[in-house]
Design an enzyme around this catalytic site. Structure first.
Site, PDB file in Angstrom:
ATOM      1  CG  ASN A 135     -27.367  -0.595   1.479  1.00 42.22           C
ATOM      2  OD1 ASN A 135     -27.240  -1.718   1.991  1.00 42.22           O
ATOM      3  ND2 ASN A 135     -26.552  -0.157   0.537  1.00 42.22           N
ATOM      4  CE  LYS A 158     -28.628 -10.039  12.094  1.00 43.60           C
ATOM      5  NZ  LYS A 158     -28.715  -8.569  11.903  1.00 43.60           N
ATOM      6  N   PRO A 159     -30.622 -10.980   7.811  1.00 41.93           N
ATOM      7  CG  PRO A 159     -32.932 -10.598   7.712  1.00 41.93           C
ATOM      8  CD  PRO A 159     -31.904 -11.654   8.042  1.00 41.93           C
ATOM      9  CG  ASP A 160     -29.613  -3.902   9.409  1.00 39.52           C
ATOM     10  OD1 ASP A 160     -28.411  -3.735   9.673  1.00 39.52           O
ATOM     11  OD2 ASP A 160     -30.529  -3.246   9.940  1.00 39.52           O
ATOM     12  N   GLY A 209     -21.374  -4.781   4.023  1.00 39.53           N
ATOM     13  CA  GLY A 209     -21.557  -3.799   5.077  1.00 39.53           C
ATOM     14  C   GLY A 209     -20.318  -2.949   5.272  1.00 39.53           C
ATOM     15  CB  SER A 210     -19.332  -0.777   8.051  1.00 40.59           C
ATOM     16  OG  SER A 210     -19.161  -1.641   9.166  1.00 40.59           O
ATOM     17  CD  GLU A 231     -20.513  -4.253  -2.700  1.00 39.48           C
ATOM     18  OE1 GLU A 231     -21.193  -3.243  -2.427  1.00 39.48           O
ATOM     19  OE2 GLU A 231     -20.806  -5.048  -3.611  1.00 39.48           O
ATOM     20  CG  LEU A 232     -15.794  -4.822   3.408  1.00 42.29           C
ATOM     21  CD1 LEU A 232     -14.432  -4.977   4.048  1.00 42.29           C
ATOM     22  CD2 LEU A 232     -16.892  -5.316   4.321  1.00 42.29           C
ATOM     23  CB  CYS A 265     -21.294  -0.111  -1.069  1.00 43.58           C
ATOM     24  SG  CYS A 265     -21.805  -0.763   0.531  1.00 43.58           S
ATOM     25  CD  GLU A 363     -19.375   3.865   2.760  1.00 47.00           C
ATOM     26  OE1 GLU A 363     -19.830   3.421   1.696  1.00 47.00           O
ATOM     27  OE2 GLU A 363     -19.063   3.136   3.728  1.00 47.00           O
TER      28      GLU A 363
END
Length: 492
Positions: A135, A158-160, A209-210, A231-232, A265, A363
């Site tokens: 995002n 490691k990017p998405d 992420g999640s 950070e979730l 987020c 979410e």
């Protein structure tokens, strides 16, 4: 080597291919990073600072090309993409200037005044692993990497798999700024393979992420006894008090709910508005939402872009459809915008969402917000805190009113008369989540110091803490007991 194809969420067309790195490839990247890290750690902090300040300048100078890459991969509007440019420039500058102070050995009180001289030193962790989401592919790739690098660590990122090109371009700029080649590397691939390999290899793990994935990675970090910060998710509330400036609150709510197409987020997903001002707020909020310009392309006047993928659009739509089927009312939006492209969804406001609807507590991560009218601020606070998440909150009202509310909210950050940017942009303050919204913090002093190990160095001079060698142990115990009693009186 197997490759992954990256596509545009706006058009569905192919952007390019990147390697699908394996666990073995990731292990090789860590080996190179470990070889490079000692020399980087030995590089004077003043030199690291110069590199980061050059990075600051390059991000601003090359912003047009970077914005294009961000938009191509994410489909976000250009203004939301610029938020990432601004964030990284400010982060690079902030930690470049803060690093020397934070890393300087600190003298502390010793065991015995005069006789014990004690310092606390900071050493880098080694190789930091960062797993970043799609995002904010620039912000969340570099906002953690920059302080980790300034602390003397190497980084493997490691990017998405949906947004690797932004990260690859960012590392190219860091190298142009002067960062040695293997000190920061990017491994591209699927999370189940490459992400897990990063978690298994690193000396410290940073994840954004999640919450479900965060739990799994936290278990890996716990088993390996390495540091971990995450950070979730969030289900962030916004409260409108009766003494709020309503036109200002309406403008703020638009930004808080629909920036980055709601894929943030810390964006707002729940609004609690006091009954005294509910009609005025809702009238203005619905009108402002209807007036938003949604679309793709480079035009700075576009208010909202697409979602990250058609699959994610279907997920967001399913949340809305489920809520409506259970009795919720759509005030505006609530539809796919297929005429604009495969991943567009209208900014959406719902009310009367029942507690058994998925989006009541889960979410949504899209341009969807629920509104509930409350009869008191106590009710607003209780409703806001009625969540398993606690990442961010927003309060709109007169200063004294808003501050009282803010101190009662169970979230890591609270923004008064702003949605999220005020707290996020306060880089000297920590940012992170309560409850299921994460562990650890980014930003503030801890945003750099978490990437270091503390070493206490205590030098004893003259008399030993065990007393004179020829003093009987019983006599030593009596002397020390008396000294402690006197000390307690003196230090009252």
């Amino acid at each position: 080597m197997t490759t992954l194809t990256v596509t545009s969420p706006v058009t569905g067309s192919r952007i390019g291919d990147v390697p699908a790195h394996t666990a073995a490839d990731t292990s090789d990247a860590f080996a190179r990073a470990r070889t490079a890290q000692p020399a980087w750690a030995a590089t004077p902090v003043a030199q690291r600072k110069k590199i980061m300040l050059r990075m600051h300048d390059l991000i601003l100078e090359r912003q047009s090309e970077i914005l294009d890459v961000i938009q191509d991969e994410t489909g976000k509007n250009r203004a939301s993409a610029f938020d990432e440019i601004l964030d990284i420039a400010v982060t690079a500058r902030h930690y470049a200037h803060a690093a020397a102070r934070l890393l300087k050995p600190r003298r502390v009180r010793g065991a015995v005044p005069v006789l014990t001289r004690t310092h606390v030193e900071r050493a880098p962790k080694g190789v930091v692993g960062i797993i970043s989401p799609w995002n904010y592919p620039l912000s969340l790739a570099l906002s953690d990497a920059l302080p980790a690098l300034l602390a003397g660590n190497a980084v493997v990122l490691k990017p998405d798999e949906k947004t690797p090109f932004t990260a690859l371009r960012a590392v190219e700029l860091l190298r142009e700024a002067g960062l040695p080649r293997d000190v920061m590397q990017v491994v591209t691939g699927e999370g189940a393979v490459t992400g897990q390999a990063v978690a298994q290899e690193c000396d410290y793990l940073m994840f954004t992420g999640s919450t479900p994935v965060g739990r799994k990675l936290g278990a890996v970090a716990g088993e390996r006894l390495i540091g971990y910060s995450a950070e979730l998710g969030g289900k962030n509330p916004l409260i409108v008090a009766p003494d709020a400036d309503i036109p200002r609150a309406v403008r703020g709510a638009i930004n808080a709910c629909f920036s980055n197409s709601g894929q943030l987020c810390i964006s707002i997903e729940r609004i609690f508005v006091h009954a005294d001002v509910a009609d005025d707020f809702l009238t203005g909020f619905i009108a402002a939402t209807d007036a938003m310009r949604v679309g793709g392309g480079r035009d700075w006047t576009v208010d909202m872009g697409s979602l990250i993928s058609e699959e994610h659009k279907f997920r967001v739509a399913s949340f809305v459809d489920d809520a409506v089927s259970r009795g919720a009312t759509i005030l505006t939006g609530g539809r796919e915008l297929d005429e604009l492209g495969p991943a567009f969804y209208a900014p959406t406001i719902l009310t009367d969402v029942p507690s058994d609807a998925e989006l009541f507590a889960e979410e949504t991560f899209g341009p969807v917000v629920t509104v509930q009218v409350v009869d008191s601020l106590d009710e607003a606070v209780a409703r806001a805190n009625e969540s398993d998440y606690g990442l961010n909150a927003s309060v709109w009202g007169a200063g004294p009113t808003a501050r009282k509310i803010a101190s009662r909210l169970q979230t890591g950050t609270v923004n008064i008369n702003d949605g999220f940017a005020a707290a996020w942009g306060s880089l000297d303050a920590p940012m992170g989540g309560w409850k299921q919204s994460g562990v650890g913090r980014r930003h503030g002093e801890v945003g750099l110091l978490k990437y270091t190990e503390e070493r206490t160095v205590a030098a004893q001079r003259g008399l030993s803490l065990r007393g004179p060698a020829d003093m009987p142990r019983e006599q030593y115990a009596q002397v020390m007991s008396k000294a402690l009693r006197y000390g307690r009186v003196l230090l009252r």
